[in-house]
Design a protein around this motif. Structure first.
Motif, PDB file in Angstrom:
ATOM      1  N   SER A 309       0.839  -1.198   0.000  1.00 29.40           N
ATOM      2  CA  SER A 309       0.000   0.000   0.000  1.00 29.40           C
ATOM      3  C   SER A 309       0.873   1.246   0.000  1.00 29.40           C
ATOM      4  N   PHE A 310       0.495   2.220  -0.824  1.00 26.54           N
ATOM      5  CA  PHE A 310       1.200   3.484  -0.907  1.00 26.54           C
ATOM      6  C   PHE A 310       0.379   4.572  -0.229  1.00 26.54           C
ATOM      7  N   SER A 311       1.074   5.496   0.436  1.00 24.32           N
ATOM      8  CA  SER A 311       0.390   6.574   1.135  1.00 24.32           C
ATOM      9  C   SER A 311      -0.250   7.527   0.134  1.00 24.32           C
ATOM     10  N   THR A 312      -0.948   8.520   0.661  1.00 23.75           N
ATOM     11  CA  THR A 312      -1.607   9.501  -0.207  1.00 23.75           C
ATOM     12  C   THR A 312      -0.621  10.472  -0.831  1.00 23.75           C
ATOM     13  N   LYS A 313       0.648  10.428  -0.395  1.00 30.66           N
ATOM     14  CA  LYS A 313       1.653  11.289  -1.006  1.00 30.66           C
ATOM     15  C   LYS A 313       1.972  10.792  -2.410  1.00 30.66           C
ATOM     16  N   ASN A 314       2.384  11.723  -3.266  1.00 29.64           N
ATOM     17  CA  ASN A 314       2.767  11.348  -4.625  1.00 29.64           C
ATOM     18  C   ASN A 314       4.012  10.475  -4.603  1.00 29.64           C
ATOM     19  N   VAL A 315       4.049   9.517  -5.489  1.00 31.01           N
ATOM     20  CA  VAL A 315       5.193   8.628  -5.633  1.00 31.01           C
ATOM     21  C   VAL A 315       5.735   8.778  -7.044  1.00 31.01           C
ATOM     22  N   GLY A 316       7.008   9.078  -7.143  1.00 33.64           N
ATOM     23  CA  GLY A 316       7.621   9.239  -8.452  1.00 33.64           C
ATOM     24  C   GLY A 316       8.516   8.073  -8.795  1.00 33.64           C
ATOM     25  N   ILE A 317       8.388   7.564 -10.023  1.00 35.73           N
ATOM     26  CA  ILE A 317       9.229   6.476 -10.513  1.00 35.73           C
ATOM     27  C   ILE A 317       9.916   6.968 -11.760  1.00 35.73           C
ATOM     28  N   ASP A 318      11.229   7.036 -11.723  1.00 38.62           N
ATOM     29  CA  ASP A 318      11.993   7.630 -12.814  1.00 38.62           C
ATOM     30  C   ASP A 318      11.995   6.749 -14.049  1.00 38.62           C
ATOM     31  N   LYS A 319      12.051   5.429 -13.856  1.00 36.18           N
ATOM     32  CA  LYS A 319      12.184   4.537 -15.014  1.00 36.18           C
ATOM     33  C   LYS A 319      11.070   3.498 -15.068  1.00 36.18           C
ATOM     34  N   THR A 320      11.217   2.402 -14.309  1.00 41.43           N
ATOM     35  CA  THR A 320      10.357   1.244 -14.541  1.00 41.43           C
ATOM     36  C   THR A 320       9.626   0.801 -13.290  1.00 41.43           C
ATOM     37  N   LEU A 321       8.330   0.515 -13.430  1.00 43.42           N
ATOM     38  CA  LEU A 321       7.537  -0.157 -12.405  1.00 43.42           C
ATOM     39  C   LEU A 321       7.296  -1.585 -12.865  1.00 43.42           C
ATOM     40  N   THR A 322       7.699  -2.551 -12.015  1.00 45.19           N
ATOM     41  CA  THR A 322       7.517  -3.959 -12.328  1.00 45.19           C
ATOM     42  C   THR A 322       6.727  -4.627 -11.219  1.00 45.19           C
TER      43      THR A 322
END
Length: 324
Positions: A309-322
């Motif tokens: 689970s991710f918080s309500t804060k923005n999450v940045g991914i520079d390259k790849t989500l797997t």
């Protein structure tokens, strides 16, 4: 008159400090009755020369306590039953006994320790402080501290191949770096890295049994800790300062928390780095994000039995989500 008085006072101070340095000495463990655990504070167990007669003053804050200086040195166990402050503690190659810090007691080393053979054992809620120069656990040496309250080391600890550190189930504090080429047992405890400078590294030499951390906290505002190799943790909290992953992978089985602007960053941009959530239960992620430093370069989720689970804060991914 006042001029001469000042000169005399200065002379007395310099002479006193010099006298203290002259009193500093190596003290050698010579206890003879190994059928009992011998008291570290007993003068009869110490000599001013290797394998010499007992009766020397026990080690104090300016002295080096030495076990196993020669092949004929005493192997008898020693116990520190009261608070002790000494300069250094050396368990050399000829010592096969155990030096124990009794329950609730504190051993403070004004410099460092080196364990070549034998065991340094910390009792329940005992504390070990090493405050100057790198400490070493060498091949055949063991620091056993599973039930201790705290192991606190500055600037760094080097576990050599064949060396073993059984960390407290409570707290270990590194105010510098950590190198593990031997065996580190985390005991489900918390390791806090609070480096006093920006040049310190944590080098685990891989992941798996004898290499992994359990809970890790990064502290000290504006100070950077560099990862030199992949690292496996249970929970990790980036509380203060920066964790420079430097092209290495961070594996997380539990929760990941990056408070405020405290973050991970990458200086080795030629290597791809990932944060890999590989737990088996539910995992929570609070990750700082900014334009300059996204939350993650690569983010991989291999947890197939729990919810990440991710918080309500923005999450940045520079390259790849797997997501596997």
């Amino acid at each position: 008159m006042f001029k001469y008085l000042k000169i005399n006072i200065l002379f007395v101070i310099i002479f006193s400090l010099t006298s203290l340095d002259l009193l500093a000495a190596n003290k050698y463990w010579v206890a003879s009755d190994c059928s009992v655990t011998n008291d570290f504070s007993n003068n009869a167990n110490w000599s001013s020369t290797p394998d010499g007669p007992g009766g020397a003053r026990r080690p104090n804050k300016d002295d080096v306590a030495i076990f196993g200086e020669t092949a004929d040195s005493s192997d008898c166990n020693a116990e520190l039953t009261s608070r002790n402050v000494i300069q250094r503690l050396l368990l050399k190659n000829n010592y096969n006994g155990t030096v124990s810090v009794a329950n609730n007691q504190i051993l403070t080393l004004r410099q460092d320790f080196s364990i070549n053979e034998g065991t340094l054992f910390l009792g329940t809620d005992a504390t070990l402080n090493a405050s100057k120069s790198m400490s070493h656990i060498n091949d055949g040496g063991t620091l056993s501290a599973a039930n201790a309250l705290l192991v606190k080391i500055f600037p760094s600890l080097n576990i050599h191949e064949g060396g073993t550190f059984i960390a407290p189930a409570k707290n270990t504090l590194f105010q510098g770096g950590f190198i593990n080429r031997g065996t580190f047992t985390h005991s489900n405890g918390t390791v806090t890295f609070a480096p006093k400078g920006n040049s310190y590294q944590v080098e685990t030499n891989g992941t798996g049994t004898g290499k992994d951390f359990y809970n890790v906290i990064k502290n000290n505002k504006n100070k950077t800790l560099r990862m030199n190799g992949d690292m496996q943790v249970n929970n990790i909290t980036l509380n203060r300062g920066i964790l420079n992953v430097d092209g290495n992978d961070l594996y997380v089985k539990g929760n990941y928390i990056a408070n405020s602007s405290n973050r991970r960053e990458v200086t080795n941009t030629s290597a791809s780095t990932s944060v890999i959530f590989n737990g088996t239960g539910n995992q929570n992620v609070i990750a700082h994000n900014s334009g300059a430093w996204p939350s993650f370069e690569n983010l991989t989720i291999t947890n197939t039995t729990g919810v990440v689970s991710f918080s309500t804060k923005n999450v940045g991914i520079d390259k790849t989500l797997t997501i596997n």
